[in-house]
Design a protein around this motif. Structure first.
Motif, short mmCIF file in Angstrom:
data_model
loop_
_atom_site.label_atom_id
_atom_site.label_comp_id
_atom_site.label_asym_id
_atom_site.label_seq_id
_atom_site.Cartn_x
_atom_site.Cartn_y
_atom_site.Cartn_z
N LYS A 1 59.15 32.98 -1.75
CA LYS A 1 60.23 33.35 -0.58
C LYS A 1 61.11 31.99 -0.10
N ASP A 2 60.32 31.09 0.28
CA ASP A 2 61.09 29.88 0.84
C ASP A 2 61.12 28.78 0.03
N ILE A 3 61.08 28.68 -1.44
CA ILE A 3 60.98 27.77 -2.22
C ILE A 3 62.21 26.89 -2.42
N LYS A 4 62.21 25.79 -2.65
CA LYS A 4 63.47 24.77 -2.90
C LYS A 4 63.25 24.45 -4.25
N VAL A 5 64.63 24.47 -4.72
CA VAL A 5 64.47 24.01 -6.39
C VAL A 5 65.31 22.83 -6.58
N LEU A 6 64.78 21.88 -6.78
CA LEU A 6 65.40 20.66 -7.41
C LEU A 6 65.66 20.55 -8.95
N VAL A 7 66.80 19.94 -9.09
CA VAL A 7 67.28 20.15 -10.67
C VAL A 7 67.92 18.43 -11.00
N CYS A 8 67.30 17.76 -12.04
CA CYS A 8 67.97 16.75 -12.51
C CYS A 8 67.90 16.87 -14.13
N GLY A 9 69.12 16.52 -14.79
CA GLY A 9 68.88 16.55 -16.04
C GLY A 9 70.47 16.38 -16.65
N PRO A 10 70.50 16.33 -17.87
CA PRO A 10 71.94 16.27 -18.65
C PRO A 10 72.88 17.22 -17.99
N PRO A 11 74.18 17.04 -17.97
CA PRO A 11 75.09 18.05 -17.65
C PRO A 11 74.95 19.54 -18.19
N PRO A 12 74.71 19.55 -19.57
CA PRO A 12 74.53 21.04 -20.15
C PRO A 12 73.46 21.83 -19.68
N MET A 13 72.21 20.91 -19.48
CA MET A 13 70.96 21.82 -18.95
C MET A 13 71.39 22.35 -17.33
N GLU A 14 72.07 21.50 -16.72
CA GLU A 14 72.35 21.64 -15.30
C GLU A 14 73.47 22.96 -15.26
N LYS A 15 74.38 22.76 -16.08
CA LYS A 15 75.32 23.93 -16.00
C LYS A 15 74.68 25.37 -16.47
N ALA A 16 73.78 25.24 -17.53
CA ALA A 16 72.95 26.27 -17.79
C ALA A 16 71.91 26.88 -16.72
N LEU A 17 71.63 26.14 -15.71
CA LEU A 17 70.42 26.66 -14.84
C LEU A 17 71.56 27.13 -13.71
N LYS A 18 72.54 26.25 -13.24
CA LYS A 18 73.23 26.70 -12.07
C LYS A 18 74.48 27.50 -12.39
N GLY A 19 74.93 27.53 -13.52
CA GLY A 19 76.05 28.59 -14.03
C GLY A 19 77.45 27.90 -13.40
N ALA A 20 78.42 28.66 -13.71
CA ALA A 20 79.84 28.38 -13.04
C ALA A 20 80.28 29.53 -12.48
N LYS A 21 81.58 29.41 -12.05
CA LYS A 21 82.24 30.54 -11.32
C LYS A 21 82.30 31.71 -12.40
N SER A 22 82.58 31.43 -13.47
CA SER A 22 82.81 32.79 -14.34
C SER A 22 81.39 33.13 -14.85
N LYS A 23 80.58 32.47 -14.86
CA LYS A 23 79.13 32.84 -15.41
C LYS A 23 78.06 32.40 -14.65
N PRO A 24 77.24 33.34 -14.17
CA PRO A 24 75.95 32.85 -13.45
C PRO A 24 74.81 32.26 -14.24
N GLY A 25 74.21 31.26 -13.54
CA GLY A 25 73.27 30.62 -14.42
C GLY A 25 71.97 31.29 -14.20
N VAL A 26 71.02 30.39 -14.97
CA VAL A 26 69.46 31.03 -15.03
C VAL A 26 69.05 31.37 -13.75
N LEU A 27 69.20 30.26 -12.80
CA LEU A 27 68.58 30.31 -11.37
C LEU A 27 69.23 31.56 -10.70
N THR A 28 70.52 31.60 -10.98
CA THR A 28 70.97 32.78 -10.20
C THR A 28 70.36 34.22 -10.76
N GLU A 29 70.16 34.43 -11.76
CA GLU A 29 69.49 35.40 -12.58
C GLU A 29 68.27 35.58 -12.14
N LEU A 30 67.70 34.52 -11.76
CA LEU A 30 66.10 34.67 -11.23
C LEU A 30 65.94 34.88 -9.79
#
Length: 304
Positions: free
Chosen positions: A265-294
């Motif tokens: 419920k009160d978790i903090k998610v920290l991300v660090c890695g290559p741009p393609p990985m971060e984009k897949a996790l965080k998404g973009a305006k036109s496409k939600p990322g994995v973390l949004t889906e979670l």
């Protein structure tokens, strides 16, 4: 990351962003001060030797390389001497060092941030783990250093960590993006006042690139109720015990990192890695990322 000009892509992007975090301001200040670089190098290294921790405040510092160690086929541990051998670095948890050099054949300095991996309480030394990228200007330069050579650095602060602010943190790293996660994991678990639980998911290309497996294994054994590490390998060996592929929604769900879980419920998610990985996790305006889906909100996610 392939650079274009003297600055890495992520640094250029941060410097041109409309709003800046404390880290970005610190990096910008470091870049603005690079004009003093040549003048600084003329100063004696002994001028830094004071009774205060060497890297406690922003500024340029010249560190002497004490030793190197090859920890995997493309990762080196570089151990630098602090000007004052009786003091720790003075860096705060989740701080990094902006490395500044002028590799052979260049007239402009190259800047890259690296996160120290030794305990911040250790006196006299600071250690960096540097992955060598083919054609990487700074990583090639750092891998070429020999004991006795010097490197100019400037401390920069990242996330301001407060013990127990979050009951649980998820650390999601790709490749060499593991170093800030390792520093934070050590800092949390070795602080008797901090009871934060940690789940680490680290994606690598091959089994040999899990160069901190022994250290994480020791922490997992010492803190079995508070620390769990999962490794995901893109091209695993036939005998590999780790999941094959990349960090996906299913991998994170299997690791217990669905935001719908009451314990997250009160978790903090920290991300660090290559741009393609971060984009897949965080998404973009036109496409939600994995973390949004979670089910995670942008406020719950922080990128180093």
């Amino acid at each position: 990351m392939p650079p274009s000009g003297p600055f890495p892509p992520f640094l250029r992007a941060k410097l041109t962003a409309s709003s800046m975090s404390g880290t970005q301001v610190a990096v910008a200040a470091a870049v603005a001060g690079v004009g003093a670089y040549a003048l600084y190098l003329r100063k004696s290294a002994s001028a830094n030797a004071t009774d205060k921790p060497s890297l406690a405040s922003f500024g340029f510092h010249s560190l002497r390389l004490h030793s190197t160690e090859l920890v995997s086929h493309n990762v080196k541990r570089l151990r630098f001497e602090l000007p004052n051998s009786t003091q720790p670095s003075g860096l705060s948890l989740t701080s990094a060092l902006l490395t500044i050099s002028i590799p052979a054949g260049r007239w402009l300095p190259v800047l890259r941030p690296y996160t120290p991996v030794n305990s911040l309480d250790e006196t006299g030394f600071v250690e960096l783990m540097v992955k060598h990228y083919p054609g990487g200007k700074q990583s090639s330069h750092l891998h070429s250093l020999k004991p006795g050579d010097r490197l100019t650095v400037a401390p920069i602060k990242e996330l301001s960590w407060t013990p127990n602010k979050h009951p649980h943190v998820a650390l999601i790293a790709g490749g060499a993006g593991i170093t800030p996660m390792y520093q934070l994991t050590q800092g949390i678990l070795n602080n008797p006042e901090d009871k934060t639980r940690i789940t680490l998911v680290w994606g690598v290309n091959t089994d040999s690139e899990i160069f901190l497996a022994e250290q994480f294994g020791a922490l997992q054994k010492k803190f079995p109720d508070r620390f769990k590490a999962i490794y995901v390998v893109a091209t695993p060996e036939s005998s590999s015990p780790h999941p094959k592929g990349f960090i996906t929604k299913q991998i994170l769900e299997d690791a217990g990192l669905s935001a719908s879980s009451e314990k997250n419920k009160d978790i903090k998610v920290l991300v660090c890695g290559p741009p393609p990985m971060e984009k897949a996790l965080k998404g973009a305006k036109s496409k939600p990322g994995v973390l949004t889906e979670l089910g995670y909100s942008p406020a719950q996610i922080y990128s180093f």
